[in-house]
Design a protein around this motif. Sequence first.
Motif, PDB file in Angstrom:
ATOM      1  N   THR A 128       0.364  58.413  43.207  1.00 18.31           N
ATOM      2  CA  THR A 128      -0.114  59.789  43.048  1.00 18.31           C
ATOM      3  C   THR A 128      -1.534  59.771  42.495  1.00 18.31           C
ATOM      4  O   THR A 128      -1.828  59.031  41.545  1.00 18.31           O
ATOM      5  N   GLU A 129      -2.403  60.580  43.075  1.00 18.84           N
ATOM      6  CA  GLU A 129      -3.754  60.694  42.541  1.00 18.84           C
ATOM      7  C   GLU A 129      -3.750  61.614  41.320  1.00 18.84           C
ATOM      8  O   GLU A 129      -2.836  62.432  41.155  1.00 18.84           O
ATOM      9  N   ARG A 130      -4.740  61.479  40.478  1.00 18.68           N
ATOM     10  CA  ARG A 130      -4.817  62.304  39.276  1.00 18.68           C
ATOM     11  C   ARG A 130      -5.014  63.779  39.649  1.00 18.68           C
ATOM     12  O   ARG A 130      -5.702  64.085  40.631  1.00 18.68           O
ATOM     13  N   PRO A 131      -4.437  64.716  38.896  1.00 20.84           N
ATOM     14  CA  PRO A 131      -4.620  66.141  39.201  1.00 20.84           C
ATOM     15  C   PRO A 131      -6.090  66.543  39.121  1.00 20.84           C
ATOM     16  O   PRO A 131      -6.852  66.011  38.319  1.00 20.84           O
ATOM     17  N   PHE A 132      -6.482  67.463  40.002  1.00 24.02           N
ATOM     18  CA  PHE A 132      -7.829  68.023  40.076  1.00 24.02           C
ATOM     19  C   PHE A 132      -8.895  66.979  40.448  1.00 24.02           C
ATOM     20  O   PHE A 132     -10.087  67.236  40.277  1.00 24.02           O
ATOM     21  N   SER A 133      -8.464  65.816  40.910  1.00 20.25           N
ATOM     22  CA  SER A 133      -9.425  64.772  41.277  1.00 20.25           C
ATOM     23  C   SER A 133      -9.643  64.675  42.777  1.00 20.25           C
ATOM     24  O   SER A 133     -10.593  64.040  43.230  1.00 20.25           O
ATOM     25  N   GLY A 134      -8.789  65.304  43.561  1.00 21.18           N
ATOM     26  CA  GLY A 134      -8.832  65.123  45.003  1.00 21.18           C
ATOM     27  C   GLY A 134      -9.873  65.972  45.701  1.00 21.18           C
ATOM     28  O   GLY A 134     -10.285  67.041  45.234  1.00 21.18           O
ATOM     29  N   GLU A 135     -10.286  65.511  46.855  1.00 24.14           N
ATOM     30  CA  GLU A 135     -11.346  66.161  47.635  1.00 24.14           C
ATOM     31  C   GLU A 135     -10.959  67.561  48.110  1.00 24.14           C
ATOM     32  O   GLU A 135     -11.814  68.437  48.252  1.00 24.14           O
TER      33      GLU A 135
END
Length: 303
Positions: free
Chosen positions: A17-24
Amino acid sequence: MNKLTEFEKYVIEQKGTERPFSGEYVDHNAQGIYCCKKCEAPLYKSEHKFNAHCGWPAFDDEIAGAVDRTMDADGRRVEITCHQCGGHLGHVFEGERLTDKNIRHCVNSVSMVFKPVNELIQVATSTTEKATFGAGCFWCVEAIFAQLNGVLSVQSGYCGGDARDANYDAVCSGKTAHAEVVHITFDPNIISYETLLTVLFESHDPTTLNQQGNDKGPQYRSVIFAHNSQQVDAANAFIEYLTAQQIWPNPIVTQISAFDTFYAAESYHDDYFAKHGEQPYCQLVVKPKFNKVMAKFAEIRKR
């Protein structure tokens, strides 16, 4: 299949899972289609997207048949994966009442690639079609078709069985209904389906039931998975022509089946001959057949 970075592999293949609010794509609101990062299968339309203020892209609908659901081992959440390649997308939640559809697909940005409307219009003006063939070990078949002009992509995988058995070990046991196949995207303005059939029958023995050379088992059967009635008619007509020509002393046993679902093979099978050409099986089995077919069809080989 697209080549993934290490972090993309962690999320898409290892279910990270990617960190929250970090995605493009958290606050992304352009018009277009969100596709699978690994295989580029369309997943969500831009009108499905909404701001759930959760830190990840959220969608309240999906493109029909694009997303599979599987309960997590702990029974607490439902995982969503790309139907075509099995890549991990995220999780789906119901009952939150965030939209009228009352559903939220919570998706990692890194699991997707966005196709803007103008790019989709360009793609729509160029016609592409699919072809799916089984002709023995997919390492060899993939290598051959990937070299043909007009073939846009070739993916090794499994067809003709259930999702629960769509993995290499299970298929190689010979106890599942799958065949090893190649899933081809081609431009019919450059290469015809009939030409693909010609290459198919030149690249394997269609008279040996559940066998190609020393490779034995139903997973190695000769089979054509037709995507429409035109392909069914073309395949039947081609086999009738070959039978009349009496090219082989034994009858053709190639199956013609309606295409249902393609399950992409594990990533280590991608471009196997190109990457592992020096291995004994590739040297003894794949290379001689590859060279023979390439010599036969040199005029339609990619430059």
